[in-house]
Design a protein around this motif. Structure first.
Motif, mmCIF file in Angstrom:
data_model
loop_
_atom_site.group_PDB
_atom_site.id
_atom_site.type_symbol
_atom_site.label_atom_id
_atom_site.label_comp_id
_atom_site.label_asym_id
_atom_site.label_seq_id
_atom_site.Cartn_x
_atom_site.Cartn_y
_atom_site.Cartn_z
ATOM 1 N N GLN A 190 0.805 -1.214 0.000
ATOM 2 C CA GLN A 190 0.000 0.000 0.000
ATOM 3 C C GLN A 190 0.842 1.269 0.000
ATOM 4 O O GLN A 190 0.323 2.358 -0.238
ATOM 5 C CB GLN A 190 -0.950 0.007 1.207
ATOM 6 N N ALA A 191 2.143 1.122 0.241
ATOM 7 C CA ALA A 191 3.033 2.289 0.182
ATOM 8 C C ALA A 191 3.503 2.566 -1.239
ATOM 9 O O ALA A 191 4.109 3.610 -1.501
ATOM 10 C CB ALA A 191 4.246 2.065 1.092
ATOM 11 N N ASN A 192 3.211 1.649 -2.143
ATOM 12 C CA ASN A 192 3.625 1.789 -3.539
ATOM 13 C C ASN A 192 2.444 2.328 -4.341
ATOM 14 O O ASN A 192 1.528 1.583 -4.685
ATOM 15 C CB ASN A 192 4.083 0.430 -4.080
ATOM 16 N N ALA A 193 2.459 3.619 -4.638
ATOM 17 C CA ALA A 193 1.324 4.260 -5.303
ATOM 18 C C ALA A 193 1.039 3.637 -6.671
ATOM 19 O O ALA A 193 -0.123 3.541 -7.092
ATOM 20 C CB ALA A 193 1.585 5.752 -5.452
ATOM 21 N N LYS A 194 2.073 3.218 -7.364
ATOM 22 C CA LYS A 194 1.896 2.621 -8.688
ATOM 23 C C LYS A 194 1.136 1.301 -8.590
ATOM 24 O O LYS A 194 0.201 1.049 -9.361
ATOM 25 C CB LYS A 194 3.269 2.401 -9.319
ATOM 26 N N LEU A 195 1.510 0.468 -7.617
ATOM 27 C CA LEU A 195 0.817 -0.800 -7.425
ATOM 28 C C LEU A 195 -0.627 -0.591 -6.989
ATOM 29 O O LEU A 195 -1.534 -1.293 -7.445
ATOM 30 C CB LEU A 195 1.541 -1.655 -6.391
ATOM 31 N N VAL A 196 -0.831 0.371 -6.110
ATOM 32 C CA VAL A 196 -2.190 0.659 -5.632
ATOM 33 C C VAL A 196 -3.076 1.113 -6.792
ATOM 34 O O VAL A 196 -4.233 0.683 -6.919
ATOM 35 C CB VAL A 196 -2.159 1.720 -4.510
ATOM 36 N N ARG A 197 -2.533 1.953 -7.657
ATOM 37 C CA ARG A 197 -3.282 2.403 -8.827
ATOM 38 C C ARG A 197 -3.564 1.233 -9.773
ATOM 39 O O ARG A 197 -4.672 1.095 -10.282
ATOM 40 C CB ARG A 197 -2.503 3.503 -9.567
ATOM 41 N N GLY A 198 -2.573 0.396 -9.983
ATOM 42 C CA GLY A 198 -2.764 -0.762 -10.850
ATOM 43 C C GLY A 198 -3.811 -1.712 -10.304
ATOM 44 O O GLY A 198 -4.645 -2.238 -11.040
ATOM 45 N N GLN A 199 -3.794 -1.925 -8.983
ATOM 46 C CA GLN A 199 -4.795 -2.793 -8.367
ATOM 47 C C GLN A 199 -6.195 -2.215 -8.558
ATOM 48 O O GLN A 199 -7.137 -2.950 -8.899
ATOM 49 C CB GLN A 199 -4.498 -2.965 -6.878
ATOM 50 N N TYR A 200 -6.318 -0.920 -8.347
ATOM 51 C CA TYR A 200 -7.615 -0.271 -8.536
ATOM 52 C C TYR A 200 -8.123 -0.479 -9.964
ATOM 53 O O TYR A 200 -9.290 -0.837 -10.178
ATOM 54 C CB TYR A 200 -7.505 1.220 -8.227
ATOM 55 N N LEU A 201 -7.259 -0.272 -10.952
ATOM 56 C CA LEU A 201 -7.685 -0.375 -12.348
ATOM 57 C C LEU A 201 -8.042 -1.805 -12.729
ATOM 58 O O LEU A 201 -9.042 -2.045 -13.413
ATOM 59 C CB LEU A 201 -6.590 0.159 -13.269
ATOM 60 N N VAL A 202 -7.241 -2.769 -12.303
ATOM 61 C CA VAL A 202 -7.470 -4.165 -12.683
ATOM 62 C C VAL A 202 -8.652 -4.759 -11.934
ATOM 63 O O VAL A 202 -9.528 -5.398 -12.528
ATOM 64 C CB VAL A 202 -6.201 -5.010 -12.443
ATOM 65 N N GLU A 203 -8.685 -4.557 -10.629
ATOM 66 C CA GLU A 203 -9.739 -5.169 -9.816
ATOM 67 C C GLU A 203 -11.033 -4.370 -9.861
ATOM 68 O O GLU A 203 -12.105 -4.919 -9.591
ATOM 69 C CB GLU A 203 -9.270 -5.292 -8.366
ATOM 70 N N GLY A 204 -10.928 -3.066 -10.179
ATOM 71 C CA GLY A 204 -12.098 -2.196 -10.189
ATOM 72 C C GLY A 204 -12.674 -1.993 -11.573
ATOM 73 O O GLY A 204 -13.252 -2.918 -12.152
ATOM 74 N N PRO A 205 -12.532 -0.790 -12.142
ATOM 75 C CA PRO A 205 -13.191 -0.514 -13.422
ATOM 76 C C PRO A 205 -12.773 -1.460 -14.551
ATOM 77 O O PRO A 205 -13.596 -1.829 -15.392
ATOM 78 C CB PRO A 205 -12.787 0.939 -13.723
ATOM 79 N N GLY A 206 -11.504 -1.883 -14.574
ATOM 80 C CA GLY A 206 -11.066 -2.794 -15.636
ATOM 81 C C GLY A 206 -11.704 -4.164 -15.555
ATOM 82 O O GLY A 206 -11.741 -4.900 -16.550
ATOM 83 N N HIS A 207 -12.222 -4.538 -14.391
ATOM 84 C CA HIS A 207 -12.895 -5.810 -14.093
ATOM 85 C C HIS A 207 -12.257 -7.009 -14.794
ATOM 86 O O HIS A 207 -12.943 -7.900 -15.301
ATOM 87 C CB HIS A 207 -14.402 -5.722 -14.359
#
Length: 304
Positions: A190-207
């Protein structure tokens, strides 16, 4: 004797009502409280467009075979075959009658993130609200604002064609109780902003998990096999494994993945095929930093 029988029947009926009431309470549709949508500013249409492409809205809601500007007419009607029957994608254009032109932000947000329709009924998870649940109120507000700028369509999509018992919409409350979640699917730093953003995109809107993760007999994710590949829900072929353990992309670098998402070409100069073509074309419209974040996340998930 007759009095005891009547008392027994009355007790059974009473217990049945209590159990039925408890089951209804535990599985009833749960929209967000009104306060969830209060205090939002005018929608940021530029950001709403990014959420639109990240969410792949045109892939399902545009008319089959639509190209160019026609892909922005969210006319619905696409049949989605599944082991549970055939779902027909609805019209979500701003049309007042056939589409969502009369919906409020709360109604749109509850459908997107809670799987609750404007009439208060459960929505079928053929619409990936379990993934869209990760969207923030701002994301939803901006997306709704952007969709309202798109062309209207008077097309009325056919109703779902589902056999018994899958046509009993009330049963979806039980499905949600078992499988609906707005929590992250795998842990990341969670300290890695890039990973957090990637997780959001893949698990969220990117479904991405909706197709790339296998499901159990009830249609819930097998979360221990997150993104490990799955049978094509329409019955032809296999959706590939996209974890670092994949024989297909396991050796790709983050740069390889990001380039593929931008251009559609693999490191071996092959190209995206099947339904991935539209997915890649949608993601190509996102900022480069988002594609890089997706790549970083896919290299960080557990290898399967």
């Amino acid at each position: 004797m007759a009095r005891r029988a009547r008392k027994f029947v009355s007790t059974v009926l009473f217990l049945g009502i209590v159990v039925a009431g408890g089951a209804w309470f535990a599985t009833k549709p749960e929209p967000w409280p009104a306060a969830h949508w209060e205090g939002l500013r005018a929608p940021d249409l530029s950001h709403g467009e990014q959420v639109f492409w990240a969410g792949g809205c045109t892939s399902c809601h545009a008319a089959p075979g639509a190209q160019g500007d026609a892909k922005l007419v969210l006319t619905g009607g696409l049949p989605l075959k599944s082991p549970f029957g055939t779902f027909h994608v609805p019209n979500i254009s701003p049309d007042d009658t056939a589409g969502i032109g009369r919906w409020t932000l709360a109604q749109f947000g509850d459908a997107m993130t809670r799987g609750v329709g404007p009439d208060g009924q459960h929505l079928y998870p053929s619409f990936p609200y379990g993934s869209y649940a990760r969207l923030t109120p701002k994301d939803v507000n901006d997306l709704f604002g952007y969709i309202k700028t798109l062309p209207k369509s008077p097309n009325v999509a056919p109703p779902h064609d589902l056999p018994f018992p899958y046509n009993i919409r009330a049963s979806l409350g039980g499905w949600k109780l078992l499988f609906y979640s707005d929590k992250p699917r795998v842990p990341v730093d969670q300290a890695n902003a890039k990973l957090v953003r990637g997780q959001y995109l893949v698990e969220g809107p990117g479904h991405c998990g909706e197709c790339h993760t296998p499901r159990n007999a009830l249609g819930g994710f097998q979360t221990d096999l997150w993104l490990a590949g799955a049978p094509n829900p329409e019955g032809e072929g296999q959706i590939p494994n996209i974890t670092p353990g994949s024989k297909t992309i396991g050796d790709w670098t983050e740069a390889d993945i990001a380039n593929y998402l931008e251009t559609g070409f693999t490191p071996d100069f092959d190209s995206a095929g099947g339904s991935m073509v539209e997915v890649q074309q949608n993601i190509a419209k996102l900022p480069a930093a988002d594609r890089e974040a997706i790549a970083a996340y896919l290299k960080a998930v557990p290898a399967r």
